[in-house]
Design a protein around this motif. Structure first.
Motif, PDB file in Angstrom:
ATOM      1  N   ALA A   1       0.938  -1.360  -0.108  1.00  0.00           N
ATOM      2  CA  ALA A   1       0.272   0.082   0.063  1.00  0.00           C
ATOM      3  C   ALA A   1       0.698   1.437  -0.045  1.00  0.00           C
ATOM      4  O   ALA A   1       0.488   2.117  -0.511  1.00  0.00           O
ATOM      5  CB  ALA A   1      -0.512  -0.322   1.428  1.00  0.00           C
ATOM      6  N   ARG A   2       1.908   1.139   0.304  1.00  0.00           N
ATOM      7  CA  ARG A   2       3.034   2.377   1.043  1.00  0.00           C
ATOM      8  C   ARG A   2       3.764   2.971  -0.597  1.00  0.00           C
ATOM      9  O   ARG A   2       3.649   3.966  -0.966  1.00  0.00           O
ATOM     10  CB  ARG A   2       4.190   2.177   1.527  1.00  0.00           C
ATOM     11  N   ARG A   3       3.420   1.791  -1.132  1.00  0.00           N
ATOM     12  CA  ARG A   3       4.340   1.586  -2.956  1.00  0.00           C
ATOM     13  C   ARG A   3       3.421   1.913  -3.091  1.00  0.00           C
ATOM     14  O   ARG A   3       3.707   3.302  -4.485  1.00  0.00           O
ATOM     15  CB  ARG A   3       4.797   0.406  -3.085  1.00  0.00           C
ATOM     16  N   LEU A   4       2.245   1.349  -3.727  1.00  0.00           N
ATOM     17  CA  LEU A   4       1.021   2.591  -4.738  1.00  0.00           C
ATOM     18  C   LEU A   4       0.872   3.756  -4.260  1.00  0.00           C
ATOM     19  O   LEU A   4       0.688   4.893  -5.085  1.00  0.00           O
ATOM     20  CB  LEU A   4      -0.195   1.506  -4.151  1.00  0.00           C
ATOM     21  N   LEU A   5       0.568   4.429  -3.170  1.00  0.00           N
ATOM     22  CA  LEU A   5       0.859   5.655  -2.170  1.00  0.00           C
ATOM     23  C   LEU A   5       1.729   6.231  -2.801  1.00  0.00           C
ATOM     24  O   LEU A   5       1.268   7.208  -3.444  1.00  0.00           O
ATOM     25  CB  LEU A   5       0.030   5.556  -0.822  1.00  0.00           C
TER      26      LEU A   5
END
Lengths: 471, 188
Positions: A33-37
């Motif tokens: 999720a952090r990467r997508l964000l």
């Protein structure tokens, strides 16, 4: 746990119980999720700054995954992530031998439906001295991690980490489980035969004594006296002599055996060091003597004091002895004073089998003192290394002389003990112990009078100095 | 055992290949040294370090470094550095920066977006050990909708007045609005 080198031996230990406990889950945004964000925010920012709509379009898949996933997992609140999960841990055994394969089963039970709609992944972080023998990560709610402990000692199996992912893998719950401690026993050597004293205490056992008694071994014939059993009459001898003769049998006695392990010095490569071999030899001797119904105890001597276990009988005593030996280490550890060892730890008239590299002069002095006080001693020399050769001085005369002096010193120590009547046998740790002990297992070892329960000299109470260690 | 190794290695190799492909795609055509060169170098380093992290994922950390030899200490330090940063995030930003330094090329950017999302999904599959089929099946609709929006954004860039002035800002605003609407409308 099967005992190595023991024919048909299965340990009488119960199966390890399952330990269940509630463990708190720490939920946080997953890496995914952090990467997508990051991707979405960077693309959006660059789109706005550079006024390029295609960059906003680039952010669309990441934003959709984040938005829809977030709505599905959290905002709709269809299912709240559990605050704690029930984790079950079951080791194959709490006690294992060196190199013996073992495993730990792990399972997580999530509240609600089976699986709880979460993906579980177990990761195994082995502790010190534990070598994994299977994959260290398993994606399932139930996992089994296999491992071995190459060297004896009390070991922490390590940590298990559980990561729970929701359906969209946007949040991750982390659970850390401390795995139980394991006792890794030294792998016993092989010993079948035992050394038997010539004078045995008046206690029922399996060793034929020199006095007549009710044993099974034939000792001789004598004239019949009233009170003798009729079944003991030797009819052929009675016919020849013309009067009644009866058979006599040797009494069967047991002996007290004290295993003395020198843990003051540990030289050699880990796994085949002097202490390793001493413990393996002592474990083998304990099994051999206990199988002959002897009472066996142990004394481990190390810096700071001694640990002891009074001689006793039975199969459990093997494990008690090994448990006591697990504390043996070539480091300082507070233990009982050797001077104040009670009579129970070193019974008078007992056979003392010492396992030592004979490098500590205090230990040698103690052996000498015990011998002078009448204990029957036999020393198993487990020194299998020589001083390391320095490359710089490999061929120098000083190095050669120093090594010769060291060798002569070692030879003198062993010679002096033999002169005192203490047999010193060398064991390489590979061959069965029966081979070096063969000259002493064929006939009884001569006992030397009764020992007085006096503390041996040469065993100081206080922590020894470094200079005192150098012989 | 071999089957297990192959199943573990496959997503890691795929992640590395996708990272390399995204970097190459964003770099083409090469713009020379300077800022584009720096962005490409950063992206390349991030792809390499991320791949290394995935490859060494199962290597346990040495607990005790005091008695370790110099090579063991070096390996331990390298492991710590490789696991310290989120290389994929830095790599994504570097690749987007590199893409921005090129003149506008909407379809090229759209393909880069698809590559980046595929890279991130594959990295997650590789590091979490999740079954790729199950995860992708669950997210197939969302990914498809994202691809449509990606194409829509690229197509929007070809509209007249989309490259400069207030028209460009309006186009960006419209794209963001479409994405927000899609997020709100699509079921979770």
């Amino acid at each position: 746990m099967a005992i190595p080198n023991e024919p048909g031996g299965q340990l009488a230990s119960a199966a390890s119980p399952v330990s269940r406990r509630d463990v708190e889950v720490r939920w946080r945004l997953s890496r995914h999720a952090r990467r997508l964000l990051t991707l979405a925010l960077a693309a959006m920012l660059l789109a706005v700054l550079n006024r390029r709509p295609e960059l906003a379009g680039l952010a669309a898949p990441a934003l959709l995954l984040l938005g829809v996933g977030g709505a599905g997992a959290g905002w709709a609140a269809r299912q709240r992530p559990p605050r704690a999960v029930l984790v079950a841990v079951r080791p194959s055994d709490r006690r294992l031998f060196e190199g013996e394969p073992a495993w730990i089963d792990l399972a997580v039970e999530l509240p609600g439906e089976p699986g709880g709609g979460y993906d579980a992944r177990w990761a195994f972080h082995p502790g010190r001295g534990i070598e994994p023998a299977s994959a260290t990560a398993v994606t399932a709610a139930v996992a089994r991690f296999e491992f071995t402990a190459p060297r004896w000692g009390r070991r922490q199996a390590g940590m298990a980490e559980l990561v729970l992912h929701d359906r969209w893998h946007l949040t991750g719950g982390q659970v850390s489980v401390t795995l139980p401690a394991l006792d890794c026993y030294p792998r016993p050597g092989v010993q079948q035969e035992t050394v038997v004293l010539s004078r045995l205490p008046n206690r029922l056992g399996e060793h034929p004594a020199r006095v007549p008694g009710e044993g099974a071994e034939f000792a001789g014939v004598r004239e019949y006296v009233p009170g003798d059993r009729q079944r003991q009459i030797n009819w052929p001898a009675s016919t020849r002599r013309g009067r009644l003769m009866v058979n006599t049998f040797a009494a069967e006695r047991s002996q007290d055996v004290v295993l003395l392990v020198d843990a003051t010095t540990d030289v050699g490569q880990p796994g085949s060091s002097a202490l390793d071999m001493g413990l393996r030899g002592a474990a083998a001797a304990a099994r051999a003597y206990l199988s002959r119904r002897d009472r066996v105890g142990v004394i481990t001597y190390q810096w700071g004091g001694a640990r002891w276990l009074a001689p006793s009988l039975g199969r459990r005593q093997v494990y008690k002895i090994i448990d006591t030996m697990l504390h043996a280490d070539a480091t300082w550890d507070r233990g009982a004073s050797f001077r104040r060892l009670p009579r129970a730890a070193l019974p008078p008239g007992s056979l003392v089998v010492a396992f030592s590299p004979l490098l500590d002069q205090r230990f040698v002095e103690a052996l000498r003192d015990m011998r002078e006080r009448g204990f029957s001693l036999i020393v198993v020399d487990v020194l299998n290394v020589t001083p390391p050769r320095r490359w710089s001085d490999a061929w120098s005369a000083t190095d050669r002389i120093a090594r010769r002096i060291w060798a002569m010193d070692q030879h003198a120590i062993r010679f002096a003990l033999r002169e005192l009547g203490v047999p010193v046998v060398h064991w390489d740790g590979v061959a069965p112990l029966d081979l070096p002990l063969a000259p002493y297992t064929r006939r009884a070892l001569l006992s030397h009078g009764g020992a007085t329960p006096r503390a041996p000299r040469g065993m100081p109470d206080e922590k020894p100095s470094i200079s005192g260690m150098q012989s | 055992m071999t089957g297990h190794l192959i199943s573990v290695a496959r997503p890691r190799i795929a992640a590395m290949a996708l990272g390399v492909a995204a970097a190459a795609w964003a770099a083409a055509p090469l713009l020379g040294s300077g800022w584009p060169g720096l962005a490409l170098a950063v992206a390349g380093c991030c792809v390499a370090a991320g791949s290394l992290r995935l490859a060494l994922q199962d290597v346990p950390e040495l607990e005790e470094a005091y008695f370790a030899s110099a090579p063991e200490r070096a390996v331990r330090a390298a492991l710590v550095i490789v696991r310290l940063l989120s290389w994929e995030e830095i790599g994504c930003v570097a690749l987007l920066w590199l893409e921005v330094m090129h003149p506008a090329r909407p379809w090229h950017t759209a393909v880069l977006g698809a590559l980046l999302v595929a890279w991130l999904l594959t990295v997650h599959i590789a590091e979490s050990g999740t079954r790729a089929a199950g995860l992708l099946r669950r997210q197939a609709k969302i990914v498809a909708a994202g691809a449509c929006l990606l194409a829509l954004g690229a197509a929007g860039a070809f509209l007249p007045g989309a490259t400069s002035g207030a028209g460009a800002a309006l186009h960006v605003l419209a794209a963001i609005a479409v994405i927000a609407a899609a997020v709100l409308v699509l079921p979770g």
